[in-house]
Design an enzyme around this catalytic site. Structure first.
Site, PDB file in Angstrom:
ATOM      1  N   SER A 150       0.392   4.005   2.003  1.00  0.00           N
ATOM      2  CA  SER A 150       0.384   4.810   3.224  1.00  0.00           C
ATOM      3  C   SER A 150       1.775   4.837   3.846  1.00  0.00           C
ATOM      4  O   SER A 150       2.638   3.998   3.551  1.00  0.00           O
ATOM      5  CB  SER A 150      -0.618   4.233   4.228  1.00  0.00           C
ATOM      6  OG  SER A 150      -0.146   3.006   4.759  1.00  0.00           O
ATOM      7  N   VAL A 160      -2.858   6.228  10.954  1.00  0.00           N
ATOM      8  CA  VAL A 160      -2.369   6.665  12.261  1.00  0.00           C
ATOM      9  C   VAL A 160      -2.245   8.183  12.326  1.00  0.00           C
ATOM     10  O   VAL A 160      -2.699   8.827  13.291  1.00  0.00           O
ATOM     11  CB  VAL A 160      -1.022   5.993  12.576  1.00  0.00           C
ATOM     12  CG1 VAL A 160      -0.413   6.584  13.853  1.00  0.00           C
ATOM     13  CG2 VAL A 160      -1.209   4.484  12.737  1.00  0.00           C
ATOM     14  N   ARG A 201     -11.690  -3.824  20.065  1.00  0.00           N
ATOM     15  CA  ARG A 201     -11.243  -2.911  21.120  1.00  0.00           C
ATOM     16  C   ARG A 201     -12.435  -2.348  21.890  1.00  0.00           C
ATOM     17  O   ARG A 201     -12.411  -2.268  23.122  1.00  0.00           O
ATOM     18  CB  ARG A 201     -10.419  -1.779  20.504  1.00  0.00           C
ATOM     19  CG  ARG A 201      -9.069  -2.232  19.974  1.00  0.00           C
ATOM     20  CD  ARG A 201      -8.433  -1.176  19.076  1.00  0.00           C
ATOM     21  NE  ARG A 201      -7.104  -1.578  18.620  1.00  0.00           N
ATOM     22  CZ  ARG A 201      -6.501  -1.107  17.538  1.00  0.00           C
ATOM     23  NH1 ARG A 201      -7.120  -0.199  16.778  1.00  0.00           N
ATOM     24  NH2 ARG A 201      -5.299  -1.518  17.200  1.00  0.00           N
ATOM     25  N   ASP A 204      -4.539  -7.882   8.670  1.00  0.00           N
ATOM     26  CA  ASP A 204      -5.473  -7.510   7.604  1.00  0.00           C
ATOM     27  C   ASP A 204      -5.751  -8.645   6.631  1.00  0.00           C
ATOM     28  O   ASP A 204      -6.648  -8.527   5.786  1.00  0.00           O
ATOM     29  CB  ASP A 204      -4.921  -6.320   6.806  1.00  0.00           C
ATOM     30  CG  ASP A 204      -4.890  -5.036   7.610  1.00  0.00           C
ATOM     31  OD1 ASP A 204      -5.674  -4.914   8.569  1.00  0.00           O
ATOM     32  OD2 ASP A 204      -4.063  -4.155   7.287  1.00  0.00           O
ATOM     33  N   THR A 231      -3.772  10.482  10.558  1.00  0.00           N
ATOM     34  CA  THR A 231      -5.088  11.106  10.531  1.00  0.00           C
ATOM     35  C   THR A 231      -5.754  11.045  11.896  1.00  0.00           C
ATOM     36  O   THR A 231      -6.339  12.031  12.378  1.00  0.00           O
ATOM     37  CB  THR A 231      -5.976  10.425   9.471  1.00  0.00           C
ATOM     38  OG1 THR A 231      -5.384  10.584   8.191  1.00  0.00           O
ATOM     39  CG2 THR A 231      -7.373  11.018   9.469  1.00  0.00           C
ATOM     40  N   ARG A 270       0.843  -1.185   0.000  1.00  0.00           N
ATOM     41  CA  ARG A 270       0.000   0.000   0.000  1.00  0.00           C
ATOM     42  C   ARG A 270       0.887   1.247   0.000  1.00  0.00           C
ATOM     43  O   ARG A 270       2.074   1.173   0.301  1.00  0.00           O
ATOM     44  CB  ARG A 270      -0.895   0.019   1.233  1.00  0.00           C
ATOM     45  CG  ARG A 270      -1.965  -1.053   1.278  1.00  0.00           C
ATOM     46  CD  ARG A 270      -2.705  -0.962   2.613  1.00  0.00           C
ATOM     47  NE  ARG A 270      -3.258   0.375   2.820  1.00  0.00           N
ATOM     48  CZ  ARG A 270      -3.448   0.927   4.018  1.00  0.00           C
ATOM     49  NH1 ARG A 270      -3.092   0.273   5.120  1.00  0.00           N
ATOM     50  NH2 ARG A 270      -3.980   2.131   4.108  1.00  0.00           N
TER      51      ARG A 270
END
Length: 578
Positions: A17, A152, A132, A83, A154, A15
């Site tokens: 990111s 993270v 969570r 993922d 953002t 990816r």
């Protein structure tokens, strides 16, 4: 001077990111340390295209990279292991798990050192994770847990802008981005079990690309692999995906894998532990998952007055209408059968009546080194794994070439499941018996008189296959590659939980050893109830053993595929339902 040998080149898909690129850089550095040249290719995924305020689904960060891998745009895919869905596509395999980063979750606030207990009642905690939310709400039901998405950076920005009072983030991501100082309280896995695979990287390759697989094995961390496989098996057995309120964390200590697994259901969070040999990591995860499903089913039934309501996102719970089927197969080899039963509207209860343990590999390796065999024959998945492991230690990765071109012995498998196991280990079967039985293999194998056959099998195998092969003038050497242990102690509790609500609609036996194992596990009252319920067996020999042990054999599946066996069970149960 001789020309320099070119370094192997791998195109590495990831990816785009910041965190994904950092993770890809870690993998690239590990490969480059072994003299492998790496080219990084950014692939946009569905998860990258979504708006920050929207939630993603199963495989959103994975499927586009897998597509690039399958069509040859990249040679390797790097994913966050958490993922990666448990239903890996055909043609791909997870070839390496580099050493893991800290897998725990951490609380992040605007001030350093924030702890959950420091938050006032009504404080807003941003997280995109049902897992969570479920576990932490059990600790602080007075807090306002609200969805907050984005990468993270953002989420940290939205925290600073006052959109929330605290975040819960993976500590591994903070560390890889150099933001570890933002972490406050780090949650113990017994309190908040991480997402299965969290903190680990999964490096994927095409299953037929043996060169790349061999290169990736150089960066595979054995303990991380065992831990992640156990966690993923637990997730698969629980029936959840990466968005489910399920957590698991395994560690390796003193030759054992120790697994903590938990889920949030109608009665709240439940966390349990299991352990077993490192070589059976997936079996440990499957067994704990099946046990946890039984515990959650019982707890949910008590909480709802007898009917189990659906749990949080992604975790199917039993509503009491699905017939329960007891599966006695070894845990590591049960996944396909469990899935086939669920696909037919049945609820499998895994109670492994046997455990598979590797035998001393030295005799098998000595025979392979000595060579001279025309055929290597495997009749089970454990045998396939043992053969592939031994070949890997002796000659390295297979090159995929045929026998008449390479001079290597051909490999024969008893059926499709055994052949698939070979393929998962990087070894292709040259011949697969269509009949799916030892007798079928003996009759169908394209033998020439006087050819040498090495039969790789378990310690409880009978002499039928060697005898039939010798009748065809084959020279047969049989070696024990694994041992079967009946009535594993960890299954006693599983059996008690499985029959707590009454006898199952059917019991499945896949070998005589599973019959003997179940008979040794049960208390007299439990066995009496099980013997009155119908049993479905693979093959006449297993049926004979079941009848001799007092079980009521109602159906026999002559074809040894899991689909045929599950279909036989479904037909039997449907015939008895109104």
């Amino acid at each position: 001077m001789s020309a320099a040998v070119p370094r192997p080149l791998l195109r590495l898909g990831t990816r785009g990111s910041a965190l994904a690129r950092r993770q890809a850089a870690l993998v690239a550095a590990a490969l480059e340390a072994h003299g492998i040249e790496v080219e990084t290719v950014a692939v946009q995924t569905e998860g990258d295209r979504r708006r920050p305020e929207t939630v993603w689904g199963e495989g959103a960060f994975v499927r586009a990279i897998e597509a690039a891998l399958l069509d040859g745009r990249v040679d390797v895919a790097v994913h966050s292991a958490k993922d990666v869905p448990t239903d890996e596509p055909d043609g791909l395999l997870l070839a390496a798990f580099p050493r893991r980063e800290d897998p725990r979750d951490a609380l992040v606030g605007r001030v350093p050192g924030l702890r959950l207990a420091d938050l006032p009642a009504g404080a807003r905690v941003g997280t995109d994770s049902p897992r969570r939310t479920g576990f932490l709400r059990g600790l602080r039901p007075d807090l306002d847990f609200h969805p907050l998405h984005g990468n993270v950076d953002t989420r940290l920005r939205r925290l600073e802008e006052g959109e929330t009072d605290a975040l819960v983030l993976a500590l591994a991501g903070l560390r890889r981005l150099g933001r570890e100082q933002r972490a406050g309280e780090v949650f113990a896995p017994e309190v908040l079990p991480p997402a299965p695979g969290q903190g680990a990287l999964a490096v994927q390759a095409r299953s037929d690309d043996e060169r790349t697989i061999a290169l990736l094995r150089l960066i595979d961390h054995v303990e991380t692999r065992a831990a992640v496989l156990a966690e993923r098996a637990f997730l698969r057995a629980m029936g959840g995906g990466c968005r489910a309120p399920i957590g698991a964390l395994a560690r390796v200590e003193a030759g054992e894998v120790v697994l903590i697994g938990g889920a949030v259901g109608a009665a709240g969070p439940v966390v349990e532990e299991a352990r077993g040999p490192v070589g059976a990591a997936e079996a440990v995860g499957l067994a704990l998952g099946e046990r946890s499903r039984a515990v959650r089913r019982a707890a949910g039934s008590r909480a709802s007055g007898g009917n189990v309501a659906p749990a949080c996102d992604g975790v199917p719970d039993v509503d009491g209408s699905r017939p329960r089927v007891l599966v006695t197969r070894a845990a590591r080899d049960a996944d396909g059968l469990l899935e086939a039963l669920r696909a037919r509207g049945l609820e499998p209860l895994l109670v492994p009546a046997i455990e598979i343990e590797p035998a001393d590999p030295a005799p098998l390796e000595a025979a392979l080194r000595q060579g001279g065999f025309d055929w290597l024959v495997v009749t089970s998945r454990p045998g396939a794994r043992a053969l592939a492991d031994a070949l890997g230690r002796i000659e390295g990765p297979a090159d995929g070439s045929a026998h008449d071109r390479s001079g290597r012995p051909r490999i024969a498998a008893v059926g499709e499941r055994t052949a698939t196991t070979l393929a998962e280990q990087g070894r292709a079967a040259d011949f697969v018996a269509a009949g799916g039985s030892a007798a079928a293999l003996a009759g169908e194998l394209p033998l020439r008189g006087g050819e040498r056959v090495l039969l790789v099998r378990g310690d409880l195998a009978d002499d039928e296959l060697p005898r039939l092969l010798r009748q065809r003038s084959a020279l047969v050497e049989a070696l024990t590659a694994y041992r079967t242990r009946t009535a594993p102690a960890t299954s006693a509790a599983l059996l008690a939980a499985a029959v707590a609500g009454g006898p199952p609609a059917a019991t499945i036996f896949t070998s005589g050893s599973t019959v003997r194992g179940l008979a040794a596990l049960g208390e007299p009252e439990t066995l009496a109830a099980l013997r009155s319920a119908p049993a479905v067996c693979i093959g006449p020999r297993t049926a004979e053993a079941a009848r001799a042990a007092g079980f009521t054999v109602a159906a026999v599946a002559d074809e040894r595929s899991v689909e045929a066996l599950a279909g036989r069970v479904a037909d039997l149960i449907d015939g008895g339902r109104p």
